[in-house]
Design a protein around this motif. Structure first.
Motif, PDB file in Angstrom:
ATOM      1  N   ILE A 285       0.998  -1.051  -0.028  1.00  0.00           N
ATOM      2  CA  ILE A 285      -0.128  -0.041   0.015  1.00  0.00           C
ATOM      3  C   ILE A 285       0.790   1.129  -0.080  1.00  0.00           C
ATOM      4  O   ILE A 285       1.819   1.476   0.774  1.00  0.00           O
ATOM      5  N   PRO A 286       0.755   2.197  -1.032  1.00  0.00           N
ATOM      6  CA  PRO A 286       1.531   3.289  -0.745  1.00  0.00           C
ATOM      7  C   PRO A 286       1.256   4.168   0.250  1.00  0.00           C
ATOM      8  O   PRO A 286       0.328   4.362   0.849  1.00  0.00           O
ATOM      9  N   GLU A 287       2.473   4.854   0.809  1.00  0.00           N
ATOM     10  CA  GLU A 287       2.458   5.811   1.841  1.00  0.00           C
ATOM     11  C   GLU A 287       1.375   6.971   1.685  1.00  0.00           C
ATOM     12  O   GLU A 287       1.047   7.375   0.561  1.00  0.00           O
ATOM     13  N   LYS A 288       0.948   7.463   2.575  1.00  0.00           N
ATOM     14  CA  LYS A 288       0.056   8.510   2.683  1.00  0.00           C
ATOM     15  C   LYS A 288      -1.431   8.190   1.957  1.00  0.00           C
ATOM     16  O   LYS A 288      -2.354   9.190   1.804  1.00  0.00           O
ATOM     17  N   THR A 289      -1.903   6.803   1.937  1.00  0.00           N
ATOM     18  CA  THR A 289      -2.925   6.369   1.596  1.00  0.00           C
ATOM     19  C   THR A 289      -4.027   6.689   2.536  1.00  0.00           C
ATOM     20  O   THR A 289      -3.789   6.557   3.808  1.00  0.00           O
ATOM     21  N   GLU A 290      -5.172   7.205   2.496  1.00  0.00           N
ATOM     22  CA  GLU A 290      -6.116   7.554   3.174  1.00  0.00           C
ATOM     23  C   GLU A 290      -6.927   6.121   3.525  1.00  0.00           C
ATOM     24  O   GLU A 290      -7.218   5.575   2.712  1.00  0.00           O
ATOM     25  N   LEU A 291      -7.109   5.921   4.741  1.00  0.00           N
ATOM     26  CA  LEU A 291      -7.667   4.834   5.056  1.00  0.00           C
ATOM     27  C   LEU A 291      -9.096   5.286   5.854  1.00  0.00           C
ATOM     28  O   LEU A 291      -9.171   6.192   6.413  1.00  0.00           O
ATOM     29  N   PHE A 292     -10.000   4.341   6.173  1.00  0.00           N
ATOM     30  CA  PHE A 292     -11.306   4.624   6.666  1.00  0.00           C
ATOM     31  C   PHE A 292     -11.701   3.337   7.715  1.00  0.00           C
ATOM     32  O   PHE A 292     -11.472   2.007   7.550  1.00  0.00           O
ATOM     33  N   PHE A 293     -11.971   3.737   9.182  1.00  0.00           N
ATOM     34  CA  PHE A 293     -12.653   2.913  10.003  1.00  0.00           C
ATOM     35  C   PHE A 293     -14.091   3.276  10.226  1.00  0.00           C
ATOM     36  O   PHE A 293     -14.401   4.407  10.102  1.00  0.00           O
ATOM     37  N   THR A 294     -14.854   2.208   9.833  1.00  0.00           N
ATOM     38  CA  THR A 294     -16.501   2.336  10.233  1.00  0.00           C
ATOM     39  C   THR A 294     -16.788   1.854  11.372  1.00  0.00           C
ATOM     40  O   THR A 294     -16.565   0.652  11.760  1.00  0.00           O
ATOM     41  N   ASP A 295     -17.839   2.559  12.359  1.00  0.00           N
ATOM     42  CA  ASP A 295     -18.021   1.901  13.735  1.00  0.00           C
ATOM     43  C   ASP A 295     -19.374   1.149  13.478  1.00  0.00           C
ATOM     44  O   ASP A 295     -19.953   1.053  12.294  1.00  0.00           O
ATOM     45  N   LYS A 296     -19.822   0.642  14.338  1.00  0.00           N
ATOM     46  CA  LYS A 296     -21.148  -0.061  14.771  1.00  0.00           C
ATOM     47  C   LYS A 296     -22.344   0.775  14.042  1.00  0.00           C
ATOM     48  O   LYS A 296     -23.505   0.172  13.552  1.00  0.00           O
ATOM     49  N   TYR A 297     -22.332   1.943  14.157  1.00  0.00           N
ATOM     50  CA  TYR A 297     -23.461   2.848  13.419  1.00  0.00           C
ATOM     51  C   TYR A 297     -23.213   3.320  12.140  1.00  0.00           C
ATOM     52  O   TYR A 297     -23.951   3.866  11.524  1.00  0.00           O
ATOM     53  N   GLY A 298     -22.053   2.643  11.346  1.00  0.00           N
ATOM     54  CA  GLY A 298     -21.894   3.079  10.144  1.00  0.00           C
ATOM     55  C   GLY A 298     -21.328   4.355   9.767  1.00  0.00           C
ATOM     56  O   GLY A 298     -21.095   4.746   8.764  1.00  0.00           O
ATOM     57  N   ARG A 299     -20.747   5.036  10.803  1.00  0.00           N
ATOM     58  CA  ARG A 299     -20.093   6.288  10.532  1.00  0.00           C
ATOM     59  C   ARG A 299     -18.505   6.079  10.279  1.00  0.00           C
ATOM     60  O   ARG A 299     -17.906   5.058  11.065  1.00  0.00           O
TER      61      ARG A 299
END
Length: 365
Positions: free
Chosen positions: A153-167
């Motif tokens: 995975i290239p550095e500076k890649t944006e990641l996303f975490f989704t909580d149990k409420y879908g946020r």
């Protein structure tokens, strides 16, 4: 007189035998070495000729059989295949089977052909088919570079975490070494009441290239503050990356003002069609991203999902465009008390959709 030198088992005879064996081995080794050099030379010569042949094949002008192979591979419709063949003939495209693996060249080819279609005053349906074909070919060029490990995975890649409420909560991959990945959590992530703890298993989403999404299961190793003062979350590596097919058209981020309103829905008995009537009360918002399929709008209004919505917006100082959509999801941004509305278009003219595609690909200028 007996020749004592020829007596079986004598030292002289043994030395003669050793000399003969050594000579035989030397000659054999020399022959094998010559054969090895000859084989290596033939291999290099063959490889050189193969490379030269491949290069010539790549430079040859595209033929119909090349287009047919691409059409079969990408499952193109008959109209898309026809348009691709026309494009290759008009612009004298080198072998499209190789050309497709160069995204920048593909975009430039379609840019030229878009200009040609506009000058030719092609129909809106033809232009829409053109953009559908472009997306399919673009995705093929990106998918040929698919990754299977988090180490790629290239550095500076944006990641996303989704909580149990879908946020969704953004994070950024700073860098990684052979053991872990170093991630910078966003302020919204850190302000979560139940953010992941050390040793928790979590799933992160990210995308590379254009609209190529991945799901990555990892474990939180620990939180720490680096020597430069940046707060970090260390996560494990993963070899279980899963590619997700989420969209059928390219999407880009924007920061464009828009207005929207509620919609009254009626079924027309005579025409058996659904009629949409926008409310006169308009609200302001920010168009956060857009594609030919839908968009995201930032607003301060707590609007619930599944509601119909009417949108008006302008892209790159063009004339106003409008569309009707349905709110698929709405998430609250905890930091600034705003809401992100994810909208899918349900009624939009072909002309407006093509203008969006041209804006997304930068063909409008």
């Amino acid at each position: 007189m007996n020749n004592w030198a020829a007596v079986k088992g004598s030292p002289l005879l043994a030395r003669q035998n050793i000399t003969r064996i050594a000579g035989f081995l030397l000659i054999t080794g020399l022959i094998l070495f010559i054969l090895f050099l000859a084989a290596a030379f033939l291999t290099v010569l063959k490889s050189s000729k193969a490379a030269e042949w491949a290069e010539k094949k790549q430079k040859k002008i595209t033929k119909l059989k090349n287009v047919n192979r691409i059409a079969q591979k990408l499952n193109l419709s008959s109209e898309e295949r026809k348009n691709l063949w026309e494009m290759c003939k008009i612009h004298l495209v080198p072998n499209i089977e190789y050309y497709i693996h160069y995204p920048d060249k593909i975009i430039e080819l379609f840019r030229r052909h878009y200009k040609y279609l506009i000058e030719k005053k092609a129909s809106q349906e033809t232009i829409l088919n053109f953009f559908t074909l472009l997306y399919k070919m673009e995705q093929e060029s990106y998918l040929s570079k698919e990754i299977n490990s988090s180490r790629n995975i290239p550095e500076k890649t944006e990641l996303f975490f989704t909580d149990k409420y879908g946020r969704k909560f953004p994070l950024k991959l700073l860098y990684h070494d052979k053991n872990v990945q170093y991630v910078q959590p966003s302020d919204s992530f850190m302000s979560m009441a139940n953010k992941p703890k050390a040793l928790d298993k979590i799933t992160l989403l990210f995308f590379i290239f254009e609209n190529v999404f991945y799901k990555m299961p990892v474990r939180v190793v620990r939180y720490q503050t680096a020597t430069n003062g940046v707060f970090q979350m260390l996560i494990s590596h993963s070899n279980d990356l899963e590619r997700l097919n989420r969209r059928n058209s390219k999407r880009i981020k924007t920061n464009v003002k828009c207005v929207f309103s509620a919609v009254k829905v009626q079924n027309n008995v005579d025409s058996d069609e659904t009629e949409f009537t926008p409310s006169e009360k308009k609200h302001e918002g920010i168009l956060s991203d857009i594609s030919g399929e839908g968009c995201a709008v930032i607003t301060k209004l707590p609007i619930k999902e599944k509601q119909k919505i009417y949108l008006e917006f302008s892209l790159d100082s063009q004339q106003k465009a409008n569309a009707y959509g349905i709110i698929c999801s709405a998430e609250k941004k905890s930091l600034n008390e705003t809401y992100m509305l994810h909208i899918k278009f349900i009624k939009i003219s072909t002309e407006v959709k093509n203008r969006i595609f041209a804006y997304v690909y930068g063909f409008h200028s």
